[in-house]
Design an enzyme around this catalytic site. Structure first.
Site, short mmCIF file in Angstrom:
data_model
loop_
_atom_site.label_atom_id
_atom_site.label_comp_id
_atom_site.label_asym_id
_atom_site.label_seq_id
_atom_site.Cartn_x
_atom_site.Cartn_y
_atom_site.Cartn_z
N ARG A 1 -22.51 6.72 -51.17
CA ARG A 1 -22.15 6.04 -49.70
C ARG A 1 -23.23 5.62 -49.05
O ARG A 1 -24.36 6.46 -49.07
CB ARG A 1 -21.30 7.15 -49.16
CG ARG A 1 -21.81 8.51 -48.78
CD ARG A 1 -20.78 9.54 -48.71
NE ARG A 1 -19.78 9.71 -49.84
CZ ARG A 1 -18.65 10.18 -49.74
NH1 ARG A 1 -18.31 10.79 -48.78
NH2 ARG A 1 -17.86 10.35 -50.70
N ASP B 1 -22.45 9.29 -44.52
CA ASP B 1 -21.33 10.38 -44.55
C ASP B 1 -21.51 11.13 -43.26
O ASP B 1 -22.70 11.86 -43.37
CB ASP B 1 -21.36 11.15 -45.73
CG ASP B 1 -20.00 12.08 -45.97
OD1 ASP B 1 -18.83 11.78 -45.19
OD2 ASP B 1 -20.22 13.10 -46.70
N ARG C 1 -19.95 2.00 -44.21
CA ARG C 1 -19.22 2.82 -45.04
C ARG C 1 -17.83 2.31 -45.59
O ARG C 1 -17.06 1.86 -44.77
CB ARG C 1 -19.32 4.27 -44.51
CG ARG C 1 -17.79 4.72 -45.09
CD ARG C 1 -18.56 6.22 -45.95
NE ARG C 1 -17.86 6.68 -46.69
CZ ARG C 1 -17.21 8.23 -46.35
NH1 ARG C 1 -17.93 8.83 -45.37
NH2 ARG C 1 -16.63 8.75 -47.18
N ASP D 1 -19.99 14.33 -41.46
CA ASP D 1 -19.07 15.56 -41.22
C ASP D 1 -19.23 16.49 -40.40
O ASP D 1 -20.28 16.67 -39.84
CB ASP D 1 -18.94 16.51 -42.76
CG ASP D 1 -18.48 15.78 -44.13
OD1 ASP D 1 -17.77 14.90 -43.87
OD2 ASP D 1 -19.15 16.11 -45.19
#
Ligand SMILES: Nc1ncnc2c1ncn2[C@@H]1O[C@H](COP(=O)(O)OP(=O)(O)OP(=O)(O)O)[C@@H](O)[C@H]1O
Ligand SMILES: Nc1nc2c(c(=O)[nH]1)N=C(CO)CN2
Length: 173
Positions: free
Chosen positions: A92, A95, A83, A97
């Protein structure tokens, strides 16, 4: 002390399905993390600038890591999968989170819990509702399933035949 956390995964560049599966396997290999549940994978329309569709999923973790250390691990796995940070909300490879850690709330420059934008994102809430429908919003008590039911899910499509789960054989079971 072991705590339960929820994470979101997304990818819209490269071999996205392999990347999501590789990220879950990398998390599960960490000595202080166990992946306890994985959602299906969903193909979702991009939110933000024009870019390819995303593949999204959510997972539940049991971990003894404190939240800041878990976030650092997620950022390290993103970097491991190549990334590169460019435009906000842009395309991307991976990711990751951190959505929820039990009912903890915190707001520092490095970490916000719950993730501040998760509640309005169908690409997060639909996979999360599949694996943690009863998880309460730490501030309001509304459940994930209740909040998810208020969102439009027109652009969220579950892929029937794939998942991000770590196969039992790779865990030595
Ligand atoms: N709960 C959280 N989960 C992940 N990152 C967080 C969280 N809270 C704060 N951050 C910080 O946000 C920074 C930027 O994250 P990132 O580049 O993934 O944002 P983004 O994916 O483009 O946008 P969004 O945050 O809206 O998903 C990270 O370096 C991290 O320190
Ligand atoms: N459908 C979808 N759109 C996005 C996503 C994502 O994971 N799925 N992630 C973003 C950056 O956080 C921006 N937009």
């Amino acid at each position: 002390m072991t705590v339960n956390s929820a994470i979101a995964l997304g990818s819209n560049l490269g071999d996205s399905l392999a990347i999501l599966q590789g990220a879950i396997a990398a998390l599960d290999r960490h000595p202080n993390v166990s992946v306890t549940r994985c959602s299906s994978i969903y193909q979702t329309a991009p939110v933000g600038p024009p870019q390819p569709d995303y593949f999204n999923a959510c997972a539940l973790l049991a971990t003894t890591l404190p939240p800041e250390a878990l976030l650092q691990l997620l950022l390290a796995i993103e970097a491991q999968f190549g990334r590169v940070r460019r435009e906000r909300w842009g395309a991307r490879l991976l990711d990751l989170d951190l959505l929820l850690v039990e009912s903890q709330q915190c707001q520092t420059s490095r970490l916000e819990l719950p993730h501040p934008r998760m509640w309005e994102r169908a690409f997060v809430m639909v996979p999360l509702a599949e694996i943690a429908p009863d998880w309460p919003h730490p501030a309001t008590g509304q459940t994930v399933a209740e909040i998810c039911a208020t969102l439009s899910t027109d652009d969220i499509h579950r892929l029937p035949d794939v998942c991000v789960c770590v196969p039992p054989s790779s865990r030595g079971l």
